[in-house]
Scaffold this motif. Structure first.
Motif, PDB file in Angstrom:
ATOM      1  N   LEU A   1       3.760   7.522  -8.494  1.00 42.54           N
ATOM      2  CA  LEU A   1       2.566   8.040  -7.818  1.00 42.54           C
ATOM      3  C   LEU A   1       2.124   9.374  -8.398  1.00 42.54           C
ATOM      4  O   LEU A   1       0.934   9.714  -8.355  1.00 42.54           O
ATOM      5  N   ALA A   2       3.067  10.146  -8.939  1.00 40.62           N
ATOM      6  CA  ALA A   2       2.700  11.409  -9.588  1.00 40.62           C
ATOM      7  C   ALA A   2       1.926  11.127 -10.872  1.00 40.62           C
ATOM      8  O   ALA A   2       0.976  11.841 -11.218  1.00 40.62           O
TER       9      ALA A   2
ATOM     10  N   ALA B   1      11.808   6.585  -8.212  1.00 39.74           N
ATOM     11  CA  ALA B   1      10.941   5.897  -9.176  1.00 39.74           C
ATOM     12  C   ALA B   1       9.519   5.806  -8.646  1.00 39.74           C
ATOM     13  O   ALA B   1       8.546   5.995  -9.396  1.00 39.74           O
ATOM     14  N   LEU B   2       9.382   5.552  -7.354  1.00 36.21           N
ATOM     15  CA  LEU B   2       8.049   5.448  -6.756  1.00 36.21           C
ATOM     16  C   LEU B   2       7.344   6.801  -6.716  1.00 36.21           C
ATOM     17  O   LEU B   2       6.130   6.881  -6.936  1.00 36.21           O
ATOM     18  N   LEU B   3       8.093   7.851  -6.427  1.00 33.52           N
ATOM     19  CA  LEU B   3       7.494   9.188  -6.432  1.00 33.52           C
ATOM     20  C   LEU B   3       6.983   9.543  -7.824  1.00 33.52           C
ATOM     21  O   LEU B   3       5.880  10.096  -7.976  1.00 33.52           O
TER      22      LEU B   3
ATOM     23  N   LYS C   1       0.854  -1.184   0.000  1.00 34.31           N
ATOM     24  CA  LYS C   1       0.000   0.000   0.000  1.00 34.31           C
ATOM     25  C   LYS C   1       0.895   1.240   0.000  1.00 34.31           C
ATOM     26  O   LYS C   1       2.072   1.164   0.380  1.00 34.31           O
ATOM     27  N   VAL C   2       0.348   2.348  -0.414  1.00 32.75           N
ATOM     28  CA  VAL C   2       1.124   3.593  -0.445  1.00 32.75           C
ATOM     29  C   VAL C   2       1.664   3.904   0.954  1.00 32.75           C
ATOM     30  O   VAL C   2       2.795   4.366   1.108  1.00 32.75           O
ATOM     31  N   SER C   3       0.876   3.598   1.973  1.00 33.12           N
ATOM     32  CA  SER C   3       1.285   3.887   3.353  1.00 33.12           C
ATOM     33  C   SER C   3       2.441   3.014   3.823  1.00 33.12           C
ATOM     34  O   SER C   3       3.039   3.285   4.875  1.00 33.12           O
TER      35      SER C   3
END
Length: 241
Positions: free
Chosen positions: A106-107, A101-103, A57-59
């Motif tokens: 999510l963008a 890469a994750l940022l 999850k994002v969290s």
């Protein structure tokens, strides 16, 4: 599907690294398969199992600390279950390449819950991932074929890779960088260090190699005073050097 590799030697690790880098630089992969590119970077940089990645999850991502918390995995059925073993429930440190890469992911694909989702908004499942993985591999091979045509050379057939090879790549890279057995066990979430050693023992330097390295490091300052190795001529036993 080919069986997972029992650890990667230097040449195999280099091939996987080159394939990952080429994949991430492929324009088609970045545009059409952005999600797969991010997943490949994440798998190679964290050593997660594919089910663990699909269960994130994002969290679970701490961008400030640079870590990923593994609390669950997505099963082949698509349902969510607990991690494989008690030790699989862990916090994995990751570098800036993974978090960046994750940022970016999510963008491009905002999500309030699951880290990887399909176009319909549902969490990415194992069946869909296999399709994207195969599409990504074909896209990379097509890019290589085009490059070979432009350069007037024979196309190179890329090595066959399965998703689990990225986990082995991560472990092998950690060992090459000097990580201990316990550190590799922690990152991979093995139930015990015995399992880690059973798979990767051949990649750690032997006791004799370790002894040579330690003593060379300790006595390194004596090289100048004692002369270079090339200054000494070694001959057969019983003769002077």
């Amino acid at each position: 599907m080919s069986p997972p590799l029992e650890g990667l030697d230097v040449d195999s690790r280099r091939l996987v690294q080159e394939a990952v880098e080429a994949f991430c630089e492929t324009r088609d992969a970045r545009d059409r398969l952005h999600r797969a590119v991010v997943a490949v970077v994440m798998l190679a940089g964290s050593g997660l199992r594919i089910g663990e990645l699909l269960g994130l999850k994002v969290s679970d991502i701490d961008f400030k600390a640079g870590s990923i918390r593994v609390e669950r995995q997505r099963l082949q059925s698509g349902k969510v279950g607990p991690p494989k073993t008690a030790k699989s429930r862990r916090t994995v440190p990751v570098g800036e390449i993974v978090t960046d890469a994750l940022l970016g992911h999510l963008a491009a694909r905002p999500s309030a819950e699951w880290l990887f989702t399909m176009e319909e908004g549902e969490p990415l499942n194992c069946r869909r991932w296999k399709t994207e993985w195969n599409c990504a591999r074909r896209a990379l091979q097509a890019e290589e074929n085009k490059a070979a045509g432009r350069e007037g050379r024979k196309s190179v057939e890329l090595p066959h890779m399965v998703t689990h090879d990225l986990r082995h790549f991560c472990a092998s890279a950690l060992i090459a960088g000097g990580a201990s057995v316990k550190q590799v066990q922690m990152v991979l979430g093995h139930a015990s260090a015995v399992i880690t050693l059973r798979i990767y023992a051949h990649l750690w330097p032997g006791e004799e190699d370790r002894t040579r390295s330690v003593m060379d490091a300790v006595l390194g300052g004596l090289r100048t005073g004692c002369g270079q190795v090339g200054d000494v001529t070694s001959e057969t036993a019983g003769q002077t050097a």
